[in-house]
Design an enzyme around this catalytic site. Sequence first.
Site, short mmCIF file in Angstrom:
data_model
loop_
_atom_site.label_atom_id
_atom_site.label_comp_id
_atom_site.label_asym_id
_atom_site.label_seq_id
_atom_site.Cartn_x
_atom_site.Cartn_y
_atom_site.Cartn_z
CG ASP A 4 42.79 81.68 38.60
OD1 ASP A 4 42.94 82.66 39.34
OD2 ASP A 4 43.72 81.17 37.94
CD GLU A 54 44.58 89.33 36.76
OE1 GLU A 54 45.44 89.18 35.88
OE2 GLU A 54 44.80 89.09 37.97
C1 6LW Z 1 45.00 84.27 36.24
C2 6LW Z 1 44.66 85.64 36.67
C3 6LW Z 1 45.04 85.52 38.07
O1 6LW Z 1 45.02 84.12 34.87
O2 6LW Z 1 46.15 84.74 38.15
O3 6LW Z 1 44.51 85.97 40.24
C4 6LW Z 1 46.34 84.15 36.89
N1 6LW Z 1 44.31 85.97 38.99
O4 6LW Z 1 43.34 85.99 36.50
C5 6LW Z 1 46.81 82.73 37.04
O5 6LW Z 1 46.04 82.03 37.98
#
Ligand code: 6LW
Length: 529
Positions: free
Chosen positions: A31, A188
């Site tokens: 991240d 996300e």
């Molecule tokens: C994070 C989300 C993700 O909040 O994994 O790959 C989660 N993306 O954006 C935890 O790292």
Amino acid sequence: MTPAQAHPTPGAAGWSDGAFTNPVLAGLHPDPSVCRVGDDYYLACSSFEYFPGVPIFHSRDLVHWEQIGNVLDRPGQLVLPATMPSSAGIYAPTLRHHAGRFWLVVTNCAEGGGNLICTATDPAGDWSDPVRLPGVAGIDPDLAWDDDGTCWCTYAGIEQVRIDPHTGRTLGPPRRLWSGAPGAQAPEAPHLYRIGGYWYLLIAEGGTERGHAVSIARSTAPDGPYEPCPANPVLTHRGTNRPIQNTGHADLVEAADGTWWMVLLGVRPGGGTPGWHVLGRETFLAPVTWVDDWPVVGAVEPVMPAPSWPARPVPPPPVRDDFDADGLHPRWVSVRSRPAGSWSLTEQPGWLTLRARGASLDEPDVTFVGRRQQHLSCRVRTLVDATGGRGGLAVRLDERHHYGIEAGDGGVRLLARIGSVLSTVATRPVAPGPVRLRVDVVSPSPGDWHPAKEPDVLRFGIEAADGAYDVLGELDGRYLSTEVAGGFTGRVVGMYAGAGSVRFDWFDYVPGDAGDADGPPPAGAGPAR
Ligand code: 6LW
């Protein structure tokens, strides 16, 4: 010579002959969020159940990164209770520089956590106490400012709300901005940028596993409406046989020379099928070009063409820690907390003393001080005196997945926890006093493949003063992988105390090993005492 021929050592971050190697931040560094101030780049990552939280790095070339601190390094800033499962905790920061200050917004997924903002004038610290964002009800928060000072907080969903970043108050109701591709799971990791005449909304979708992808939309206003890029996803490795998989969760940065770059997470699966990744999700770098005001990202490879500016290497992290300094280097992490009284560098000067709390690595409050495993192969050693208790050297994925070689009670034992099974693999009687414990992590050579081949093996043993290695056992590495254990983290290797107080004179971590692409350990890397 092609870049690939010039760089036969993927995994060893470096830069020569016009190419650099990915990952640029190996091991559990997912991240990534990046920002630039002048010629300096800063980057922050997730840290989950580890304390201190949110490692922060500095670079002058986007390839070589040096850890300069952790944002959440005071107990008052970060509470990760023992009831919190592994892989909860700190998720997905956004790091920005605005109005003379660094701003970091992040989610604490522990109960009572939520989204929070910390600020600093010096990114190495001290960072402020967190300001909470009780009205922001989603993970992966981002901050972006309009010219009139309006601060937009955009988060997974994808939703957005105006906030006062100084108080954490929301200013109006949240609004849904975009959900990514129809039917795709988990929109996300949003990041919002003003570039030229547009606002761009970069997101991840498809889940953080093999389906992971990066998509983008644009608008003339920060709160939309957003128009998806016709070429979405702008990056994904799903369905390919590329060595780097799960590419997603990205952030963009404009370099000082006007070129654009993406940092992103990815994994390096090893072994047979389905492929096990053991180091966690790592940070990779890729160049970005713009066509018709949309970003274009090629495949992310272990070897990529280098930026046009000169390399600015940082000092390589020391192979060995003798515990002679006043404090612990920021790279050392503990599980959930590191309370005063559980560790000391002064009780016996020149040694790290650990005092047991939880009775074993199975416990959420185990006294543990470790560092991320950052190489597919490595050799790790420590000199431990367990006269006052029981403890040793462990490779940890979580409470239910760890291997450890421990001294105490007149012997050395190799312990393996895989899910609900705990097994004592081997024991040796040893004379009282310090003993040198060692683990060699060995990844197979590329030709050594079959469908169920393990990603690596971990060879644990006792090293004599003359270097002779008495191997207690060789364990299959797949059981310390994310594909087996689940969750969001990767391996951390370190020292722990399971009973009483246990002292560690030194700890060394040497990348590579015989037969590994990273190359053999440097001559003379072994301890003198
Ligand atoms: C994070 C989300 C993700 O909040 O994994 O790959 C989660 N993306 O954006 C935890 O790292």
